[in-house]
Structures are given as C-alpha cells and as structure tokens.
Design a protein around this motif. Sequence first.
Motif, PDB file in Angstrom:
ATOM      1  N   GLY A 160       6.464   0.824  20.147  1.00 21.08           N
ATOM      2  CA  GLY A 160       6.858   2.220  20.262  1.00 21.08           C
ATOM      3  C   GLY A 160       7.430   2.793  18.977  1.00 21.08           C
ATOM      4  O   GLY A 160       7.754   3.978  18.898  1.00 21.08           O
ATOM      5  N   ARG A 161       7.543   1.986  17.942  1.00 22.35           N
ATOM      6  CA  ARG A 161       8.082   2.443  16.652  1.00 22.35           C
ATOM      7  C   ARG A 161       7.120   3.450  16.029  1.00 22.35           C
ATOM      8  O   ARG A 161       5.921   3.247  16.032  1.00 22.35           O
ATOM      9  CB  ARG A 161       8.286   1.244  15.737  1.00 22.35           C
ATOM     10  CG  ARG A 161       8.867   1.609  14.398  1.00 22.35           C
ATOM     11  CD  ARG A 161       9.146   0.371  13.579  1.00 22.35           C
ATOM     12  NE  ARG A 161      10.372  -0.282  13.995  1.00 22.35           N
ATOM     13  CZ  ARG A 161      11.594   0.110  13.638  1.00 22.35           C
ATOM     14  NH1 ARG A 161      11.736   1.180  12.880  1.00 22.35           N
ATOM     15  NH2 ARG A 161      12.651  -0.542  14.039  1.00 22.35           N
ATOM     16  N   CYS A 162       7.663   4.553  15.496  1.00 27.07           N
ATOM     17  CA  CYS A 162       6.842   5.629  14.910  1.00 27.07           C
ATOM     18  C   CYS A 162       7.265   5.930  13.479  1.00 27.07           C
ATOM     19  O   CYS A 162       8.408   5.688  13.107  1.00 27.07           O
ATOM     20  CB  CYS A 162       6.993   6.911  15.735  1.00 27.07           C
ATOM     21  SG  CYS A 162       6.381   6.774  17.412  1.00 27.07           S
ATOM     22  N   TRP A 163       6.337   6.477  12.706  1.00 22.05           N
ATOM     23  CA  TRP A 163       6.627   6.929  11.349  1.00 22.05           C
ATOM     24  C   TRP A 163       5.701   8.071  10.968  1.00 22.05           C
ATOM     25  O   TRP A 163       4.651   8.262  11.571  1.00 22.05           O
ATOM     26  CB  TRP A 163       6.529   5.783  10.333  1.00 22.05           C
ATOM     27  CG  TRP A 163       5.201   5.136  10.244  1.00 22.05           C
ATOM     28  CD1 TRP A 163       4.178   5.466   9.407  1.00 22.05           C
ATOM     29  CD2 TRP A 163       4.722   4.040  11.027  1.00 22.05           C
ATOM     30  NE1 TRP A 163       3.101   4.649   9.608  1.00 22.05           N
ATOM     31  CE2 TRP A 163       3.414   3.758  10.618  1.00 22.05           C
ATOM     32  CE3 TRP A 163       5.275   3.276  12.056  1.00 22.05           C
ATOM     33  CZ2 TRP A 163       2.646   2.744  11.170  1.00 22.05           C
ATOM     34  CZ3 TRP A 163       4.512   2.262  12.612  1.00 22.05           C
ATOM     35  CH2 TRP A 163       3.230   2.002  12.174  1.00 22.05           C
ATOM     36  N   ARG A 164       6.134   8.847   9.949  1.00 22.85           N
ATOM     37  CA  ARG A 164       5.359   9.997   9.462  1.00 22.85           C
ATOM     38  C   ARG A 164       5.087   9.926   7.957  1.00 22.85           C
ATOM     39  O   ARG A 164       4.418  10.788   7.421  1.00 22.85           O
ATOM     40  CB  ARG A 164       6.112  11.295   9.762  1.00 22.85           C
ATOM     41  CG  ARG A 164       6.244  11.598  11.224  1.00 22.85           C
ATOM     42  CD  ARG A 164       7.046  12.888  11.409  1.00 22.85           C
ATOM     43  NE  ARG A 164       7.298  13.153  12.800  1.00 22.85           N
ATOM     44  CZ  ARG A 164       6.490  13.821  13.598  1.00 22.85           C
ATOM     45  NH1 ARG A 164       5.365  14.316  13.149  1.00 22.85           N
ATOM     46  NH2 ARG A 164       6.795  14.024  14.859  1.00 22.85           N
ATOM     47  N   THR A 165       5.631   8.896   7.293  1.00 21.72           N
ATOM     48  CA  THR A 165       5.505   8.790   5.847  1.00 21.72           C
ATOM     49  C   THR A 165       5.132   7.361   5.462  1.00 21.72           C
ATOM     50  O   THR A 165       5.246   6.429   6.270  1.00 21.72           O
ATOM     51  CB  THR A 165       6.837   9.136   5.148  1.00 21.72           C
ATOM     52  OG1 THR A 165       7.808   8.141   5.542  1.00 21.72           O
ATOM     53  CG2 THR A 165       7.326  10.525   5.515  1.00 21.72           C
ATOM     54  N   HIS A 166       4.767   7.190   4.204  1.00 20.72           N
ATOM     55  CA  HIS A 166       4.477   5.851   3.696  1.00 20.72           C
ATOM     56  C   HIS A 166       5.737   4.987   3.730  1.00 20.72           C
ATOM     57  O   HIS A 166       5.679   3.807   4.100  1.00 20.72           O
ATOM     58  CB  HIS A 166       3.906   5.919   2.283  1.00 20.72           C
ATOM     59  CG  HIS A 166       3.585   4.570   1.712  1.00 20.72           C
ATOM     60  ND1 HIS A 166       2.614   3.754   2.247  1.00 20.72           N
ATOM     61  CD2 HIS A 166       4.122   3.897   0.659  1.00 20.72           C
ATOM     62  CE1 HIS A 166       2.563   2.624   1.558  1.00 20.72           C
ATOM     63  NE2 HIS A 166       3.458   2.693   0.590  1.00 20.72           N
ATOM     64  N   ALA A 167       6.869   5.574   3.376  1.00 23.74           N
ATOM     65  CA  ALA A 167       8.135   4.833   3.423  1.00 23.74           C
ATOM     66  C   ALA A 167       8.430   4.385   4.853  1.00 23.74           C
ATOM     67  O   ALA A 167       8.879   3.257   5.083  1.00 23.74           O
ATOM     68  CB  ALA A 167       9.273   5.694   2.878  1.00 23.74           C
ATOM     69  N   GLY A 168       8.160   5.265   5.817  1.00 26.27           N
ATOM     70  CA  GLY A 168       8.357   4.907   7.222  1.00 26.27           C
ATOM     71  C   GLY A 168       7.451   3.761   7.633  1.00 26.27           C
ATOM     72  O   GLY A 168       7.856   2.867   8.393  1.00 26.27           O
TER      73      GLY A 168
END
Length: 180
Positions: A160-168
Amino acid sequence: MEPTTRDELLSAAKRYAEGVPIEVELSQIDWECSERAVRRAGACLYDPRTEAVTIRLTWSAYRAFGWEEFTETIRHELVHAWEFQQFGESGHGTRFAEKARELAAPRHCRTFSEARLRLRCSSCDWDARRYRASEAVKHPTERRCGACGSRYRVEHVESGRCWRTHAGYLVSRRKLDDEW
C-alpha cells in the motif's frame, strides 16, 4: 504425465504442437523457456531478416496454470507462428481471432501473476498495472495520466506504500527491502 522440468515442458509443447491442426512448418520453429517473464505466458518472436520464428514459453505460467490450461497458450503462440510464416507479421486482429477461434485458442492469454505496482491518476479513474519498476514507476513526475494528462501516484500493491517522485520511489524501495 505433466512436465516437471523446463526441458520436459519444451519437449511436451513440441509434441503437442504436432497434433494442432494448423499449417505451420514446425521444423522451422525454435522453442525456448523464459525465466524472466512476469505476466505473459508465452511469446512468439519473428526475425524478418531471417524469417526465423521462436516460441518462448514461460515456466512460471505453466506452473501457475498446469498443463491442460497451458495448452491454450501453446495454441495461441502457434497462431502467431502461422501468421508470421504466412504473412510476415502478426497481431491480435481479425485474422488472428478467426484462426484462434478455429483452434479454441484464446485471442489474449491471461496473465499468471498479479501486478506488483499500480499507477493511479490523481484526477480520474485511470490506472495501469506494472510488474516491474519501469521508468514510469521510478520517475513518475516525468509521466502523465494516460486519460486526462494529470499527475499520478505509484502504489506498491502488496504494502500500500505510495509515491509521486523519484525520491519517493527510492525511499519506498529502501524501506520495502526484501518485500519489494
């Protein structure tokens, strides 16, 4: 007796293909077993320069489906081989669909694994499944929603982990470690 090794699978597939009523020159087809594929059960590759046809079957798909269902994949790939040998091209269009129907082969083979990642739009219902960390997964700010052009987020389905960037992406990959 169902195949228990990759070599047995390829031998069984070749024997099975001999009984499929399709005008394919089987002696001109190479057979391989894939260890890398994560969603497609098979592939039919064509080299237009040499007219070589290779049917690549996925071991994990065979293990997930079993022999009886996997024979549908073999027939499906034989339709591609027929198109390549007869017409120099292949797809999933009308000609393919008609030949597949004749052989009780699916027009599209089902995937054998669940997607590990999902791209989800922040503005509409668009989403897309991903099985590997593609560029869109690693660098989501460089891509847009396929339907409305908005930004999207990437979700690791199991956690369920989400991200919107390369760092994320990098943080998530590090935190998930072996669970990736």
